[in-house]
Scaffold this motif. Structure first.
Motif, mmCIF file in Angstrom:
data_model
loop_
_atom_site.group_PDB
_atom_site.id
_atom_site.type_symbol
_atom_site.label_atom_id
_atom_site.label_comp_id
_atom_site.label_asym_id
_atom_site.label_seq_id
_atom_site.Cartn_x
_atom_site.Cartn_y
_atom_site.Cartn_z
ATOM 1 N N ASP A 186 14.305 11.536 7.941
ATOM 2 C CA ASP A 186 15.391 10.918 7.188
ATOM 3 C C ASP A 186 14.972 10.682 5.735
ATOM 4 O OD1 ASP A 186 14.330 7.924 7.047
ATOM 5 O OD2 ASP A 186 13.998 8.661 9.092
ATOM 6 N N LEU A 187 15.907 10.199 4.927
ATOM 7 C CA LEU A 187 15.679 10.045 3.495
ATOM 8 C C LEU A 187 14.555 9.061 3.200
ATOM 9 C CD1 LEU A 187 16.684 10.909 0.697
ATOM 10 C CD2 LEU A 187 18.283 8.969 0.755
ATOM 11 N N TRP A 188 14.509 7.942 3.925
ATOM 12 C CA TRP A 188 13.452 6.961 3.708
ATOM 13 C C TRP A 188 12.078 7.555 4.030
ATOM 14 C CZ3 TRP A 188 11.399 3.292 1.275
ATOM 15 C CH2 TRP A 188 10.401 2.483 1.811
ATOM 16 N N ALA A 189 11.998 8.333 5.107
ATOM 17 C CA ALA A 189 10.732 8.971 5.471
ATOM 18 C C ALA A 189 10.293 9.965 4.397
ATOM 19 C CB ALA A 189 10.865 9.674 6.818
ATOM 20 N N GLN A 190 11.242 10.717 3.848
ATOM 21 C CA GLN A 190 10.908 11.665 2.793
ATOM 22 C C GLN A 190 10.410 10.943 1.540
ATOM 23 O OE1 GLN A 190 10.862 14.980 3.134
ATOM 24 N NE2 GLN A 190 11.578 14.813 5.249
ATOM 25 N N GLY A 191 11.056 9.821 1.208
ATOM 26 C CA GLY A 191 10.604 9.048 0.058
ATOM 27 C C GLY A 191 9.210 8.498 0.261
ATOM 28 N N PHE A 192 8.924 7.995 1.475
ATOM 29 C CA PHE A 192 7.585 7.486 1.779
ATOM 30 C C PHE A 192 6.553 8.612 1.708
ATOM 31 C CE2 PHE A 192 4.156 6.450 4.754
ATOM 32 C CZ PHE A 192 3.759 5.216 4.273
ATOM 33 N N ALA A 193 6.932 9.801 2.186
ATOM 34 C CA ALA A 193 6.017 10.942 2.163
ATOM 35 C C ALA A 193 5.689 11.357 0.727
ATOM 36 C CB ALA A 193 6.618 12.114 2.930
ATOM 37 N N LEU A 194 6.681 11.328 -0.150
ATOM 38 C CA LEU A 194 6.433 11.657 -1.553
ATOM 39 C C LEU A 194 5.518 10.621 -2.208
ATOM 40 C CD1 LEU A 194 9.987 12.869 -2.654
ATOM 41 C CD2 LEU A 194 7.966 14.275 -2.228
ATOM 42 N N LEU A 195 5.749 9.337 -1.884
ATOM 43 C CA LEU A 195 4.860 8.285 -2.377
ATOM 44 C C LEU A 195 3.441 8.500 -1.869
ATOM 45 C CD1 LEU A 195 4.384 5.509 -3.733
ATOM 46 C CD2 LEU A 195 5.075 4.445 -1.573
ATOM 47 N N SER A 196 3.321 8.862 -0.604
ATOM 48 C CA SER A 196 2.010 9.131 -0.019
ATOM 49 C C SER A 196 1.341 10.327 -0.688
ATOM 50 C CB SER A 196 2.164 9.383 1.490
ATOM 51 O OG SER A 196 0.929 9.699 2.080
ATOM 52 N N ALA A 197 2.110 11.366 -1.018
ATOM 53 C CA ALA A 197 1.551 12.542 -1.682
ATOM 54 C C ALA A 197 0.932 12.170 -3.031
ATOM 55 C CB ALA A 197 2.645 13.596 -1.879
ATOM 56 N N ILE A 198 1.639 11.333 -3.785
ATOM 57 C CA ILE A 198 1.115 10.899 -5.084
ATOM 58 C C ILE A 198 -0.100 9.996 -4.890
ATOM 59 C CG2 ILE A 198 1.651 9.593 -7.170
ATOM 60 C CD1 ILE A 198 4.578 10.475 -6.787
ATOM 61 N N GLY A 199 -0.020 9.098 -3.894
ATOM 62 C CA GLY A 199 -1.114 8.175 -3.641
ATOM 63 C C GLY A 199 -2.391 8.877 -3.204
ATOM 64 N N VAL A 200 -2.273 9.843 -2.310
ATOM 65 C CA VAL A 200 -3.451 10.592 -1.849
ATOM 66 C C VAL A 200 -4.063 11.389 -3.003
ATOM 67 C CG1 VAL A 200 -4.201 12.517 -0.395
ATOM 68 C CG2 VAL A 200 -2.798 10.694 0.576
ATOM 69 N N THR A 201 -3.230 11.994 -3.831
ATOM 70 C CA THR A 201 -3.737 12.745 -4.980
ATOM 71 C C THR A 201 -4.489 11.827 -5.944
ATOM 72 O OG1 THR A 201 -1.914 14.331 -4.814
ATOM 73 C CG2 THR A 201 -3.086 14.241 -6.912
ATOM 74 N N ALA A 202 -3.941 10.630 -6.185
ATOM 75 C CA ALA A 202 -4.615 9.657 -7.050
ATOM 76 C C ALA A 202 -5.944 9.215 -6.442
ATOM 77 C CB ALA A 202 -3.714 8.447 -7.285
ATOM 78 N N ALA A 203 -5.961 9.001 -5.122
ATOM 79 C CA ALA A 203 -7.194 8.582 -4.447
ATOM 80 C C ALA A 203 -8.262 9.671 -4.542
ATOM 81 C CB ALA A 203 -6.900 8.254 -2.983
ATOM 82 N N TYR A 204 -7.878 10.923 -4.322
ATOM 83 C CA TYR A 204 -8.831 12.022 -4.424
ATOM 84 C C TYR A 204 -9.347 12.171 -5.859
ATOM 85 C CZ TYR A 204 -7.776 13.836 0.289
ATOM 86 O OH TYR A 204 -7.660 14.005 1.642
ATOM 87 N N ALA A 205 -8.446 12.037 -6.832
ATOM 88 C CA ALA A 205 -8.869 12.154 -8.231
ATOM 89 C C ALA A 205 -9.847 11.034 -8.584
ATOM 90 C CB ALA A 205 -7.652 12.115 -9.156
ATOM 91 N N PHE A 206 -9.598 9.826 -8.055
ATOM 92 C CA PHE A 206 -10.492 8.706 -8.342
ATOM 93 C C PHE A 206 -11.876 8.931 -7.743
ATOM 94 C CE2 PHE A 206 -12.237 4.562 -6.880
ATOM 95 C CZ PHE A 206 -12.555 4.055 -8.121
ATOM 96 N N ILE A 207 -11.940 9.304 -6.460
ATOM 97 C CA ILE A 207 -13.252 9.503 -5.853
ATOM 98 C C ILE A 207 -13.946 10.731 -6.457
ATOM 99 C CG2 ILE A 207 -12.544 10.932 -3.865
ATOM 100 C CD1 ILE A 207 -14.513 9.270 -2.162
ATOM 101 N N GLY A 208 -13.141 11.725 -6.904
ATOM 102 C CA GLY A 208 -13.716 12.886 -7.580
ATOM 103 C C GLY A 208 -14.346 12.506 -8.906
ATOM 104 N N SER A 209 -13.692 11.626 -9.669
ATOM 105 C CA SER A 209 -14.267 11.189 -10.946
ATOM 106 C C SER A 209 -15.524 10.354 -10.713
ATOM 107 C CB SER A 209 -13.234 10.389 -11.749
ATOM 108 O OG SER A 209 -12.797 9.244 -11.036
ATOM 109 N N CYS A 210 -15.545 9.552 -9.642
ATOM 110 C CA CYS A 210 -16.750 8.776 -9.305
ATOM 111 C C CYS A 210 -17.903 9.704 -8.912
ATOM 112 C CB CYS A 210 -16.443 7.790 -8.180
ATOM 113 S SG CYS A 210 -15.308 6.460 -8.653
ATOM 114 N N TRP A 211 -17.572 10.793 -8.234
ATOM 115 C CA TRP A 211 -18.594 11.791 -7.900
ATOM 116 C C TRP A 211 -19.178 12.408 -9.170
ATOM 117 C CZ3 TRP A 211 -21.562 13.437 -4.049
ATOM 118 C CH2 TRP A 211 -22.119 14.718 -4.111
#
Length: 336
Positions: free
Chosen positions: A149-174
């Protein structure tokens, strides 16, 4: 037969624990090298060479944990495996495309003429970005219980941005840990930016997560263990605040404490994953399919457990050995 007295319930807990371990190690180990790929700058060739050199000895082996996780899901929870792939077929295909682009470009960038090298570096970057966004989207849909549903899609898009930010952060720490001079200074800048994005992502996902499943909301807000779960976001906030202070002071510390941002990022990943696991246990598909409902034949799992107790320690051992051998600052990557 070995393990013949192990009950089906215990087998379910063993295999879901191994699955969780594989996913966690993949998120940390492949997470930082995906993050490095996302951060690759289009215009600074020297930075690109040094960044790829920092993950060169590790990146391919890190993906072993993804293969292991998918394999464990298939053999131990085949019904869940089927439902997950049916629901996430398109983003899973996009993720695999991104991983293929990374693998091809990693080799081709060293073998093409100099004028074409930048194209393959950018292919590595955008392959990494494609992979992180797809993984984040898949995680979001999975957490909703494979809703569309629409709410699930919105949460998934938020999760996509959040995971990318988390990976970029741990990558910069590396990169802070492995790089030197100008690249390390740039990594400090990236980490400070990523820290802010990650903090917002953790808060947003935590709040949105409470609206998805009634039992998760009750666990967090109405049970004794909820106090422990509530302490996890607080601990993450305190650790990230400490990291923010360190990211300002460490550039002038003469190389001391360079390991601390990566250690904090790793700890935050473990804490977030712990909160996720406790919140959704005993479901293998949140709110939809439990571990016992999805469990494969117990006799087959007892037989396979013999191989698991041999293979998993071997993977852990060679992973530890690789990181020990290539510890210290990264060196120029050589191709043969």
């Amino acid at each position: 037969m070995l393990f013949e007295n192990v009950s089906a319930e215990t087998l379910g807990n063993i295999y879901v624990g191994l699955l969780g371990l594989a996913v966690l190690l993949y998120a940390i180990l492949d997470g930082y090298d995906l993050g490095v790929g996302v951060l690759i700058p289009p215009r600074e060739e020297k930075f690109r060479d040094d960044m790829i050199a920092s993950i060169g000895p590790y990146w391919d082996a890190n993906e072993t944990w993804l293969v292991l996780a998918v394999g464990l899901l298939l053999i131990a929870f085949p019904e869940a495996h089927s439902e997950v792939l049916q629901s996430l077929y398109i983003p899973a295909t996009i993720m695999l495309l991104g991983l293929i682009l990374r693998g091809v470009s990693f080799d081709f960038r060293a073998k093409v003429v100099q004028v074409h090298k930048r194209k393959w570096d950018l292919t590595f970057k955008y392959g990494s970005l494609l992979t992180t966004l797809a993984q984040g989207y898949m995680l979001g849909i999975y957490v909703t219980g494979l809703r569309t549903d629409l709410w699930a899609q919105g949460f998934a898009l938020l999760s996509a941005i959040g995971v990318t930010a988390a990976y970029a952060f741990i990558g910069s720490c590396w990169l802070i840990l492995k790089a030197e001079n100008d690249l390390q200074a740039k990594a400090y800048y990236w980490a400070r930016r990523g820290l802010f994005a990650l903090s917002i992502g953790i808060v947003a996902v935590s709040l949105a997560n409470l609206t998805l499943h009634d039992d998760v909301r009750d666990l967090w807000l109405s049970s004794t263990i909820g106090y422990v779960l509530m302490a996890i976001p607080v601990a993450c906030f305190l650790l990230l605040s400490l990291c923010g202070v360190l990211l300002k002071k460490l550039p002038d510390a003469g190389g001391k404490g360079e390991w601390m941002p990566f250690a904090i990022a790793l700890t935050v990943f473990v804490l977030c994953f712990t909160a996720f696991g406790v919140s959704y246990y005993p479901f293998v598909i949140p709110g939809h399919l439990t571990v016992q409902d999805a469990l494969s034949d117990a006799n087959s799992l007892r037989f396979l457990l013999v191989g698991v107790v041999i293979v998993v320690p071997c993977i852990l051992a060679y992973t530890a050995m690789v990181y020990k051998i290539f510890s210290g600052k990264s060196e120029k990557l050589s191709y043969y």
